[in-house]
Design an enzyme around this catalytic site. Sequence first.
Site, mmCIF file in Angstrom:
data_model
loop_
_atom_site.group_PDB
_atom_site.id
_atom_site.type_symbol
_atom_site.label_atom_id
_atom_site.label_comp_id
_atom_site.label_asym_id
_atom_site.label_seq_id
_atom_site.Cartn_x
_atom_site.Cartn_y
_atom_site.Cartn_z
ATOM 1 N N GLU A 1 0.867 -1.177 0.000
ATOM 2 C CA GLU A 1 0.000 0.000 0.000
ATOM 3 C C GLU A 1 0.906 1.229 0.000
ATOM 4 O O GLU A 1 1.461 1.590 1.035
ATOM 5 C CB GLU A 1 -0.931 -0.017 1.215
ATOM 6 N N CYS B 1 -1.959 9.517 2.720
ATOM 7 C CA CYS B 1 -1.555 9.071 1.387
ATOM 8 C C CYS B 1 -2.625 9.324 0.342
ATOM 9 O O CYS B 1 -2.337 9.311 -0.861
ATOM 10 C CB CYS B 1 -1.184 7.592 1.416
#
Length: 434
Positions: free
Chosen positions: A168, A202
């Site tokens: 991720e 993010c």
Amino acid sequence: MSAELTFTPVSDIPQELIAGETGAIRQEAIDAIKHLDQWAAPQSVKTTLLNRMNKPHIRKSPLGTVLIIGAWNLPINLLLAPAVGAIAAGNCVILKPSEVSTHTAALLTRLLPKYLDPRTVRIINGAAEETTVLLEQKFDHMFYTGSGNIGKVIMMAAAKQLTPVTLELGGKSPAFVSKDVDIAVAARRLTFGKLFNTGQACIAPDYLIVERGIEQELVKEMKIAIQEFYGASPQTSQSYGRIINKNHFNRLKRLLDTTHGEIVAGGDTQEDDLYIAPTIVLNVQLNDPLMESEIFGPILPIWVVDTLNEGIEYVNSKDQPLALYVYSHNMKLADHILENTRSGGAVINDSLIQFMVTALPFGGTGPSGIGNYHGKRTFDIFSHERATLVKNLGMQKALTISYPPYTEKKTSWLEWLLFDKVKYADNAILKGKL
């Protein structure tokens, strides 16, 4: 499985902590408890006529021992959310918290052994040296959240052991803003999405692609939203956070010092407080330092374009982002942007909220990540789908068509029993239209 779930609300925890950390983990755990019997149940599959009397199905089994390496920006969520699925799937789990978020790592190291069996779940702390040693061990799956550069290191280490990975990562997530949008609403939602956790997320909007003619009004409304959220002095607001450490503070300050755009809001910094004000930079060009890599802070560059197709072309020339946002009343335009770009996830007319919907897969594509998780998908990541077939010992005579000696008659029967029938008129391939 049936269980009564009760939780005492904690009123003195900031809303960002509940939304991004503790509440999200609680929901992941609730989903696993409620649905574990269903997730783990053998899954029947359809088959052709020859095997219809048998019982082909998929069994779920644990992978074994898995490694989960968390990130510092949401140090509870990004470590424990995948752990929920890994534990639910029956694995042993090694947890590696980020060494950057030292206080959270210490808290988890102290608390988790009180609630989770240490024979099943262990925490290992350390920095690069300890992580290097950890990556030399054999695991059945590695799950990492963080930067692309470290993701490459994780993947190289996993390749030596032929260990599957989930990565991720991140990237520069764009937000398209069309001139037909409700500017006040879009400004409010973009401001929240950008400044949640002080921009250290993010999937925060990394830069805006704004149709020419609305940029000044958009900036005006974002300034109003900033003051509404954090008051006249965000530095004194209890709702506005700080940069994680001096290294990241200095990185962000360099970006501000070297930008060629016009700082139209914020720009203030104070190193001893790790404070960077909510900052908007207008008329940023594509060669600006702010457009080079993921910002990961409370600085929002705005690139003004004549048409949003310019933005589509630019986004497609770069690595696929983890998230992509579109603000517009025109759903045809929004669909056009989504159909002509690629990203890990996408939201129309808001930011960040996709991360909070556990039924949606969360993950990147290409350089922004490998694989996705949340809810049942996390359970599936850490499970092996074991193909299983139960064969009846009877009806042996019917099976002789499969055995030698082979004849044309047996072949004809075998084809009829093994394969689905397709009408030639309904199939372009069989009609020779390749």
